[in-house]
Design a protein around this motif. Structure first.
Motif, PDB file in Angstrom:
ATOM      1  N   ILE A  49       0.844  -1.243   0.047  1.00 14.19           N
ATOM      2  CA  ILE A  49       0.130   0.068  -0.001  1.00 14.19           C
ATOM      3  C   ILE A  49       0.832   1.199   0.175  1.00 14.19           C
ATOM      4  O   ILE A  49       0.721   2.224  -0.804  1.00 14.19           O
ATOM      5  N   ILE A  50       2.093   1.343   0.718  1.00  9.44           N
ATOM      6  CA  ILE A  50       2.823   2.377   0.708  1.00  9.44           C
ATOM      7  C   ILE A  50       3.508   2.636  -0.462  1.00  9.44           C
ATOM      8  O   ILE A  50       3.585   3.779  -1.105  1.00  9.44           O
ATOM      9  N   ASP A  51       3.875   1.485  -1.265  1.00 10.36           N
ATOM     10  CA  ASP A  51       4.586   1.737  -2.649  1.00 10.36           C
ATOM     11  C   ASP A  51       3.660   2.452  -3.495  1.00 10.36           C
ATOM     12  O   ASP A  51       3.896   2.895  -4.387  1.00 10.36           O
ATOM     13  N   ASP A  52       2.142   1.909  -3.341  1.00 12.09           N
ATOM     14  CA  ASP A  52       1.269   2.468  -4.390  1.00 12.09           C
ATOM     15  C   ASP A  52       0.683   3.769  -4.069  1.00 12.09           C
ATOM     16  O   ASP A  52      -0.107   4.276  -4.861  1.00 12.09           O
ATOM     17  N   THR A  53       0.884   4.454  -2.902  1.00  9.71           N
ATOM     18  CA  THR A  53       0.425   5.588  -2.431  1.00  9.71           C
ATOM     19  C   THR A  53       1.374   6.675  -2.170  1.00  9.71           C
ATOM     20  O   THR A  53       1.054   7.769  -1.721  1.00  9.71           O
ATOM     21  N   LEU A  54       2.643   6.498  -2.421  1.00  7.55           N
ATOM     22  CA  LEU A  54       3.684   7.288  -2.020  1.00  7.55           C
ATOM     23  C   LEU A  54       3.413   8.795  -2.615  1.00  7.55           C
ATOM     24  O   LEU A  54       3.810   9.838  -1.930  1.00  7.55           O
ATOM     25  N   ASP A  55       3.010   8.957  -4.062  1.00  4.12           N
ATOM     26  CA  ASP A  55       2.797  10.301  -4.506  1.00  4.12           C
ATOM     27  C   ASP A  55       1.380  10.686  -4.734  1.00  4.12           C
ATOM     28  O   ASP A  55       1.038  11.539  -5.330  1.00  4.12           O
ATOM     29  N   THR A  56       0.685   9.990  -3.582  1.00  3.29           N
ATOM     30  CA  THR A  56      -0.690  10.481  -3.451  1.00  3.29           C
ATOM     31  C   THR A  56      -1.057  11.115  -1.955  1.00  3.29           C
ATOM     32  O   THR A  56      -2.112  11.372  -1.794  1.00  3.29           O
ATOM     33  N   CYS A  57      -0.240  10.873  -1.258  1.00  6.00           N
ATOM     34  CA  CYS A  57      -0.562  11.264   0.230  1.00  6.00           C
ATOM     35  C   CYS A  57       0.698  12.109   0.854  1.00  6.00           C
ATOM     36  O   CYS A  57       1.756  11.788   0.441  1.00  6.00           O
ATOM     37  N   ALA A  58       0.204  12.729   2.204  1.00 10.60           N
ATOM     38  CA  ALA A  58       1.237  13.504   2.834  1.00 10.60           C
ATOM     39  C   ALA A  58       2.071  12.788   3.643  1.00 10.60           C
ATOM     40  O   ALA A  58       3.107  13.054   3.957  1.00 10.60           O
ATOM     41  N   CYS A  59       1.314  11.719   4.356  1.00 11.24           N
ATOM     42  CA  CYS A  59       1.934  11.118   5.264  1.00 11.24           C
ATOM     43  C   CYS A  59       1.083   9.846   5.629  1.00 11.24           C
ATOM     44  O   CYS A  59       0.022   9.608   5.080  1.00 11.24           O
ATOM     45  N   TYR A  60       1.826   9.151   6.566  1.00  6.51           N
ATOM     46  CA  TYR A  60       1.037   7.688   7.005  1.00  6.51           C
ATOM     47  C   TYR A  60       0.743   7.779   8.359  1.00  6.51           C
ATOM     48  O   TYR A  60       1.582   8.255   9.120  1.00  6.51           O
ATOM     49  N   LYS A  61      -0.382   7.277   8.776  1.00  4.51           N
ATOM     50  CA  LYS A  61      -0.617   7.098  10.319  1.00  4.51           C
ATOM     51  C   LYS A  61      -0.802   5.635  10.704  1.00  4.51           C
ATOM     52  O   LYS A  61      -1.590   4.849  10.192  1.00  4.51           O
ATOM     53  N   VAL A  62       0.185   5.372  11.407  1.00  2.00           N
ATOM     54  CA  VAL A  62       0.025   3.890  11.911  1.00  2.00           C
ATOM     55  C   VAL A  62      -0.714   3.757  13.359  1.00  2.00           C
ATOM     56  O   VAL A  62      -0.121   4.233  14.312  1.00  2.00           O
ATOM     57  N   GLN A  63      -1.621   3.114  13.428  1.00  2.00           N
ATOM     58  CA  GLN A  63      -2.210   2.984  14.592  1.00  2.00           C
ATOM     59  C   GLN A  63      -1.973   1.644  15.610  1.00  2.00           C
ATOM     60  O   GLN A  63      -2.072   0.665  14.979  1.00  2.00           O
ATOM     61  N   ILE A  64      -1.151   2.023  16.472  1.00  2.00           N
ATOM     62  CA  ILE A  64      -0.444   0.859  17.075  1.00  2.00           C
ATOM     63  C   ILE A  64      -1.402  -0.124  17.997  1.00  2.00           C
ATOM     64  O   ILE A  64      -1.027  -1.360  18.084  1.00  2.00           O
ATOM     65  N   ALA A  65      -2.658  -0.033  18.155  1.00  2.00           N
ATOM     66  CA  ALA A  65      -3.474  -0.767  18.736  1.00  2.00           C
ATOM     67  C   ALA A  65      -3.604  -2.030  17.911  1.00  2.00           C
ATOM     68  O   ALA A  65      -3.766  -3.299  18.465  1.00  2.00           O
ATOM     69  N   HIS A  66      -3.758  -1.762  17.051  1.00  2.00           N
ATOM     70  CA  HIS A  66      -3.852  -2.956  15.781  1.00  2.00           C
ATOM     71  C   HIS A  66      -2.824  -4.089  15.854  1.00  2.00           C
ATOM     72  O   HIS A  66      -3.150  -5.099  15.772  1.00  2.00           O
ATOM     73  N   TYR A  67      -1.676  -3.407  16.084  1.00  2.00           N
ATOM     74  CA  TYR A  67      -0.486  -4.405  16.084  1.00  2.00           C
ATOM     75  C   TYR A  67      -0.295  -4.732  17.446  1.00  2.00           C
ATOM     76  O   TYR A  67       0.084  -5.970  17.838  1.00  2.00           O
ATOM     77  N   GLU A  68      -0.604  -4.029  18.458  1.00  2.00           N
ATOM     78  CA  GLU A  68      -0.477  -4.660  19.900  1.00  2.00           C
ATOM     79  C   GLU A  68      -1.475  -5.727  20.073  1.00  2.00           C
ATOM     80  O   GLU A  68      -1.166  -6.565  20.909  1.00  2.00           O
ATOM     81  N   SER A  69      -2.568  -5.592  19.339  1.00  2.00           N
ATOM     82  CA  SER A  69      -3.510  -6.644  19.481  1.00  2.00           C
ATOM     83  C   SER A  69      -3.033  -7.966  19.202  1.00  2.00           C
ATOM     84  O   SER A  69      -3.439  -9.178  19.632  1.00  2.00           O
ATOM     85  N   LEU A  70      -1.895  -8.198  18.258  1.00  2.00           N
ATOM     86  CA  LEU A  70      -1.341  -9.319  18.110  1.00  2.00           C
ATOM     87  C   LEU A  70       0.112  -9.554  18.633  1.00  2.00           C
ATOM     88  O   LEU A  70       0.829 -10.470  18.317  1.00  2.00           O
ATOM     89  N   GLY A  71       0.176  -8.745  19.857  1.00  2.00           N
ATOM     90  CA  GLY A  71       1.557  -8.992  20.650  1.00  2.00           C
ATOM     91  C   GLY A  71       2.789  -8.857  19.909  1.00  2.00           C
ATOM     92  O   GLY A  71       2.856  -8.047  19.142  1.00  2.00           O
ATOM     93  N   LEU A  72       3.899  -9.355  20.586  1.00  2.00           N
ATOM     94  CA  LEU A  72       5.268  -9.077  19.728  1.00  2.00           C
ATOM     95  C   LEU A  72       5.212  -9.357  18.060  1.00  2.00           C
ATOM     96  O   LEU A  72       5.837  -8.422  17.538  1.00  2.00           O
ATOM     97  N   GLU A  73       4.440 -10.318  17.709  1.00  2.00           N
ATOM     98  CA  GLU A  73       4.396 -10.534  16.297  1.00  2.00           C
ATOM     99  C   GLU A  73       3.744  -9.210  15.595  1.00  2.00           C
ATOM    100  O   GLU A  73       4.445  -8.803  14.660  1.00  2.00           O
ATOM    101  N   GLY A  74       2.810  -8.716  16.291  1.00  2.00           N
ATOM    102  CA  GLY A  74       2.105  -7.606  15.443  1.00  2.00           C
ATOM    103  C   GLY A  74       3.058  -6.398  15.808  1.00  2.00           C
ATOM    104  O   GLY A  74       3.107  -5.412  14.659  1.00  2.00           O
ATOM    105  N   LEU A  75       3.631  -6.027  16.641  1.00  2.00           N
ATOM    106  CA  LEU A  75       4.577  -5.151  16.911  1.00  2.00           C
ATOM    107  C   LEU A  75       5.882  -4.983  16.241  1.00  2.00           C
ATOM    108  O   LEU A  75       6.380  -3.972  15.846  1.00  2.00           O
TER     109      LEU A  75
END
Lengths: 284, 284
Positions: A49-75
């Motif tokens: 998704i990053i590769d294909d949106t680089l020239d279409t957006c100002a920045c990326y927001k990464v919501q940590i809860a979604h990764y925390e919910s999968l523990g160390l693997e997610g993080l």
């Protein structure tokens, strides 16, 4: 000041912030079935998704809860995603909404402005007052980092406390003014401060009120897309120039659902990002 | 209800909550020099302190920022520590102070009430209102979990917003009453709710005010020890029975500094826990 760089990115690519609130269930079937770890799957999804949106957006927001919910693997995927954004010379917002006493905030600063979870901006919660925010100041000064502090949030229950009357105005306005005062010493050449505010698009009136009251605050605006905010408000907000990035998460990263479950999911994300950019009235 | 179990623990072992805000610099020299990973060092330190304080405290509070600041290695030690507390049949508080919109809070609930980071209680931030709290309710009901929501915090800047006048009282009181109302459906046999409040000891008057105003709220009280709160207040608070756990972190886990840099550091922690228990007037 990092905020100047964000303003430049907005000028170049538009004000869309792509929200990578990635869940396993969002992944296309081929990726779900791939013989790699969940961490690798999440990262591969984000990377494409990053590769294909680089020239279409100002920045990326990464919501940590979604990764925390999968523990160390997610993080691990959270960490890899932030690194990949940096490698591609794009700006990241670690959406962590932390807030704690000075000694603890110092540890959060170390956690999210250095090392494995390093982001350019992080979101923080103001309820505990300035000494829960001040440990980040040295990073703003010396490490080109920035904050987005919650002013008025996009959820229905934000009215529980944020709309209470304080000194003849709403609490959120008192909070917003105080946050702007904290940010005064971090105003860059763009005229904006590296301490900005989170203001939801769902409370349209509040967004315009806050904009009218503050001078130097740049906004991170959630609530577009899946949360249903009205883009007309943004056109009004931007009549004198763009002073915000507008986040959309689910609507962008699940744009392929019911359409396409193949490797081109990231092109669906690109298409939705471009559609959104037009919808909110951005012109180069 | 998990709160009933916490009340039982307080009756049996006293109201001290041992705060495991562990930093590498707190470790005794022999452990710093040991040929194991940082994650293993942090866990070994915590494990020994837990072993030697099991019969002196009600529960353990693990401050996640200290572990987050060391990235994935640190969070592995956070996870191991919570598991070890559970294995020893003691209660844990994951001090995470998260707060986010419903869909995100659902992910935090999954992160901290299930899986690798599972704790018995977590701390949460109320600024976003009830829908940032309600995703935890089903865990309180069906998985014996509990919350401590920030009411009045122990840091100097807590006055920035928490002391603002709202409806003829301070904001923190409005917040405290609302939190108690959220907790009404989770009152256990002990008469207390599994949704409790965090109230700092440093604002002694506020603690007594809140106690007098609320009926069913059990408190997590930081601010004793290194933060300088007055234990006399606790005697007043406990005149009709103990309705709180009182946390001390640095003063307990660095009790060995300047005294003892050997393997008996955990006995220093035990000694300080016992001294504190007496200081706050607990008698079996």
């Amino acid at each position: 000041m990092i905020i100047d760089r964000l303003c430049e990115e907005v000028k170049k690519y538009g004000p869309v912030c792509v929200g990578l609130d990635t869940k396993i269930e969002y992944l296309p079937e081929y990726l779900k079935d791939k013989d790699i770890s969940d961490s690798e799957k999440l990262f591969e999804f984000n990377r494409k998704i990053i590769d294909d949106t680089l020239d279409t957006c100002a920045c990326y927001k990464v919501q940590i809860a979604h990764y925390e919910s999968l523990g160390l693997e997610g993080l691990k995927a959270y960490s890899e995603t932030l690194k990949y954004i940096k490698e591609n010379n794009k700006l990241s917002i670690g959406d962590i909404k932390r807030g704690d006493i000075l000694s603890t905030a110092t540890m959060y600063a170390k956690a999210h402005f250095e090392g494995e979870f390093e982001a350019d901006f992080i979101t923080v919660n103001p309820y505990m007052g300035e000494d829960a925010i001040s440990p980040y100041y040295e990073y703003i000064k010396s490490k080109e980092k920035g904050l987005f502090v919650l002013m008025k949030t996009s959820n229905p229950s934000s009215s529980d406390f944020q709309d209470l009357e304080v000194k003849d105005e709403k609490l959120y306005m008192e909070v917003a003014k105080k946050i702007e005062s904290w940010g005064e010493e971090f105003v860059g050449q763009s005229g904006y401060s590296s301490i900005g505010g989170v203001v939801g698009l769902t409370g349209a009136g509040e967004l315009i009120n806050i904009k009218n009251e503050l001078k130097n605050s740049f906004f991170l605006i959630p609530g577009y897309g899946a949360q249903g905010g009205d883009p007309k408000v943004l056109k009004q907000l931007f009549k004198d120039g763009i002073c915000a990035v507008i986040n959309s998460s689910r609507k962008i990263i699940t744009a392929h659902k019911n359409v396409d479950e193949t490797e081109t999911f990231s092109l669906c994300a690109r298409k939705e990002t471009l559609r959104m950019r037009e919808d909110i009235g951005w012109e180069k």
